[in-house]
Scaffold this motif. Sequence first.
Motif, PDB file in Angstrom:
ATOM      1  N   THR A  78     -15.697   1.924  15.512  1.00 13.42           N
ATOM      2  CA  THR A  78     -14.443   2.134  14.787  1.00 13.42           C
ATOM      3  C   THR A  78     -13.274   1.357  15.378  1.00 13.42           C
TER       4      THR A  78
ATOM      5  N   THR B 254     -17.079   1.430  10.737  1.00 12.91           N
ATOM      6  CA  THR B 254     -18.053   0.481  10.217  1.00 12.91           C
ATOM      7  C   THR B 254     -18.922   1.192   9.183  1.00 12.91           C
TER       8      THR B 254
ATOM      9  N   HIS C 101     -21.195   4.913   9.923  1.00 16.13           N
ATOM     10  CA  HIS C 101     -19.932   5.479  10.384  1.00 16.13           C
ATOM     11  C   HIS C 101     -20.137   6.735  11.227  1.00 16.13           C
TER      12      HIS C 101
ATOM     13  N   TYR D 244     -16.252  -7.315  17.713  1.00 10.66           N
ATOM     14  CA  TYR D 244     -14.801  -7.458  17.573  1.00 10.66           C
ATOM     15  C   TYR D 244     -14.310  -8.440  18.622  1.00 10.66           C
TER      16      TYR D 244
ATOM     17  N   VAL E 143     -13.933  -9.602  13.096  1.00  7.67           N
ATOM     18  CA  VAL E 143     -15.128  -8.783  13.223  1.00  7.67           C
ATOM     19  C   VAL E 143     -16.288  -9.530  12.587  1.00  7.67           C
TER      20      VAL E 143
ATOM     21  N   TYR F  75     -20.495  -9.291  11.728  1.00  5.51           N
ATOM     22  CA  TYR F  75     -21.670  -8.432  11.577  1.00  5.51           C
ATOM     23  C   TYR F  75     -22.924  -9.295  11.548  1.00  5.51           C
TER      24      TYR F  75
ATOM     25  N   ASN G 267     -15.728  -3.038   7.194  1.00 12.24           N
ATOM     26  CA  ASN G 267     -14.874  -2.143   7.962  1.00 12.24           C
ATOM     27  C   ASN G 267     -13.910  -1.469   6.986  1.00 12.24           C
TER      28      ASN G 267
ATOM     29  N   GLU H  57     -11.367  -3.911   1.821  1.00 14.98           N
ATOM     30  CA  GLU H  57     -12.713  -3.963   2.377  1.00 14.98           C
ATOM     31  C   GLU H  57     -13.474  -5.190   1.845  1.00 14.98           C
TER      32      GLU H  57
END
Length: 335
Positions: A29, A65, A104, A141, A150, A152, A166, A302
């Motif tokens: 987070t 996330t 999350h 991050y 960020v 992924y 996120n 988002e």
Amino acid sequence: MTQVPDVCTDSMWLVSHAVRLELLPLGATLRRFEVLRPDGSWRNIVLGSRHIPDYLGRNLYLGMTIGRYANRIARARFTLDGVENCLDANEGRTQLHGGTGGFHARTWEISEQTLSTVEFSLVSPDGDQGFPGELLVSVRYELLPGGAQVTYRATTDEATVVNLTNHAYFNLKGEGCGSTDDHELVVHASGYTPAGSDLIPTGEVRDVTGSAADFRGGQLLGPSRAAAVAEGIALNEGWDHNFVVDGDGFREHCRLTGPDGTVLRILSDQPAIQVYCGDHFDGSQIGTSGRPYARRAGIALETQHFPDSPNQPAFPTTVLRPDEEYTSTTRWLVE
């Protein structure tokens, strides 16, 4: 040395001369995003819970996330390679944001940490929330001049679907400083995906020209929301729409400007962005500042793939196979 505010003991900080982030292993987070102002003060521009249990108790997803699949999957099921996969339904008959036990809700491992970078990792087992395949995921991050990024990454041992994002809510006046109705939003999108009352896309990509959904030239959020209601295209009492971003590759998706001229630019390589104006905040959520979050206390922006893509063949695919790697990058820059 820059003094960091008091925070929960489980958090960690990335600190530069102009930006500092507070991160939590719970949900990988983003809890605080603080920027240095011209007067030498720090301003936190994202919403976060004051009490850590609230991150799981209220399903607001503040800065968390989201995965395996961000946004909604209709009927909490999809068919892949001829096999129907039944998912955890956590919004009526729909799966939202990966299910009740989505990414999350997990405590992520810290796989790397430096002064300017934190990388979290997670193993999502085969059958997790109904999704096929074991998924190895990382969220990285890192600080940038004037902002943060960020990234992924994910791999699987069996064909599956992936859509990570996120769920930060932004308020450029500062966290807990009232509504974002006075913010101006630009979205570089010529189309959006209309949805029904269940927020599942109809399958159409609709041209924004001449509608309240045309943010290409910039609109104030308050008047634009009223226009969406009058036009009959409002969802969740305002904006909760998936916009199809023009162009391909890494590019600017949107630009948010606060009433004092603070600008947030969001860049990503994703095909779309969800714009949600936070109409569900009701004053009962207490933020990191100790102030309550009233209606439209923050706007979620988002970067993502389209909602319900696994059931919509005309939408860009979200299928990930064993010989592939999912990668996605989003950048937040503050001016």
